[in-house]
Write a protein that holds these residues in place. Structure first.
Motif, mmCIF file in Angstrom:
data_model
loop_
_atom_site.group_PDB
_atom_site.id
_atom_site.type_symbol
_atom_site.label_atom_id
_atom_site.label_comp_id
_atom_site.label_asym_id
_atom_site.label_seq_id
_atom_site.Cartn_x
_atom_site.Cartn_y
_atom_site.Cartn_z
ATOM 1 N N HIS A 136 72.332 -23.612 -0.295
ATOM 2 C CA HIS A 136 71.234 -24.074 0.545
ATOM 3 C C HIS A 136 71.303 -23.553 1.966
ATOM 4 C CE1 HIS A 136 69.664 -26.390 -2.662
ATOM 5 N NE2 HIS A 136 70.769 -27.069 -2.797
ATOM 6 N N LEU A 181 74.741 -23.233 4.135
ATOM 7 C CA LEU A 181 75.357 -24.420 4.740
ATOM 8 C C LEU A 181 76.815 -24.588 4.315
ATOM 9 C CD1 LEU A 181 72.721 -27.301 4.507
ATOM 10 C CD2 LEU A 181 73.477 -26.058 6.523
ATOM 11 N N LYS A 223 76.102 -31.583 5.146
ATOM 12 C CA LYS A 223 75.833 -31.363 6.567
ATOM 13 C C LYS A 223 74.569 -32.133 6.961
ATOM 14 C CE LYS A 223 79.128 -28.239 6.471
ATOM 15 N NZ LYS A 223 80.161 -28.738 5.622
ATOM 16 N N VAL A 279 71.583 -31.852 7.998
ATOM 17 C CA VAL A 279 70.475 -30.926 8.229
ATOM 18 C C VAL A 279 69.257 -31.496 7.512
ATOM 19 C CG1 VAL A 279 69.654 -28.569 7.867
ATOM 20 C CG2 VAL A 279 72.064 -28.981 8.372
ATOM 21 N N GLU A 280 68.248 -31.847 8.271
ATOM 22 C CA GLU A 280 67.088 -32.545 7.719
ATOM 23 C C GLU A 280 66.378 -31.745 6.627
ATOM 24 O OE1 GLU A 280 62.876 -34.199 9.362
ATOM 25 O OE2 GLU A 280 64.643 -34.541 10.614
ATOM 26 N N LYS A 281 66.275 -30.420 6.804
ATOM 27 C CA LYS A 281 65.515 -29.633 5.827
ATOM 28 C C LYS A 281 66.261 -29.421 4.516
ATOM 29 C CE LYS A 281 66.906 -25.051 7.365
ATOM 30 N NZ LYS A 281 66.493 -23.707 7.627
ATOM 31 N N MET A 282 67.560 -29.768 4.471
ATOM 32 C CA MET A 282 68.339 -29.634 3.244
ATOM 33 C C MET A 282 68.823 -31.025 2.822
ATOM 34 S SD MET A 282 68.194 -26.462 2.795
ATOM 35 C CE MET A 282 67.985 -24.931 3.668
ATOM 36 N N GLN A 342 72.765 -30.950 -1.446
ATOM 37 C CA GLN A 342 74.056 -30.439 -0.991
ATOM 38 C C GLN A 342 75.185 -30.944 -1.894
ATOM 39 O OE1 GLN A 342 74.756 -30.402 3.305
ATOM 40 N NE2 GLN A 342 72.644 -31.099 3.566
#
Length: 190
Positions: A46, A49, A104, A106-109, A114
């Motif tokens: 993704h 990351l 992590k 990270v809003e978009k992932m 993950q």
């Protein structure tokens, strides 16, 4: 029509899990394990990351983990069976790669994707090790789901969890294949 990779397809069609408790030495050398891990790390991550980290556990470290599992079982008021189950894979283990899911923020992932990436990495390690000729088995066990054990044993913090403990060594025998799922019971077509 796509070009079929029959060797890869045949490998996947015959791959099976082997019981880690039967594994013996030798284990892969550091160079052989690095080759396996290099191949396995070709996993969906993704956006680069890398939402996981790996810990290689050798035979000497297995004894420490077995003792930690026993101590944690006793802290939890566990009986002899819980202690034995906690120590089991570490007492018998030769070499393992622990995959730590480390999402992590990270809003978009999405975190769920993950975590799935860490699971895909576990399967890639099993497949790469098996393709390289080694026995491989993906285990967890109750200690791998205990946050305190994971913090002490593997330094897990925050949202980190153990996705899998992949044992890699020599499999003395290949057991017969087990029954596989009936597609008509697990697949629906929309």
């Amino acid at each position: 029509m796509p070009e079929r990779n029959q060797a890869a397809f045949d490998f996947m069609a015959s791959r099976r899990s082997l019981p880690a408790k039967t594994f013996i030495t030798p284990v892969p050398s550091r160079a052989e394990l690095e080759e396996i891990l290099t191949v396995a790390l070709r996993v969906p991550d993704h956006g680069k990351l890398e939402p996981w980290r790996l810990i290689v556990v050798d035979r000497a470290a297995m004894a420490r983990l077995a003792d930690l599992a026993e101590a944690r079982a006793l802290e939890l008021g566990g009986d002899a069976e819980k202690v034995a189950k906690g120590r089991g894979q570490y007492d018998l283990g030769q070499l393992a790669v622990v995959v730590i899911s480390s999402p992590k923020p990270v809003e978009k992932m999405p975190a769920a994707e993950q975590v799935l990436s860490a699971g895909a990495l576990c399967m890639n390690i099993v497949s790469a090790a098996t393709a390289a000729g080694w026995g491989a088995c993906w285990l967890t066990g109750w200690p791998a789901h205990d946050a305190e054990f994971c913090a002490r044993a593997f330094g897990c913090e925050g949202a980190e969890t153990v996705a899998g403990i992949i044992h890699i060594a020599t499999a003395p025998v290949v057991p017969p294949d087990r029954p596989r799922p009936d597609l008509s019971k697990v697949v629906s077509w929309a």
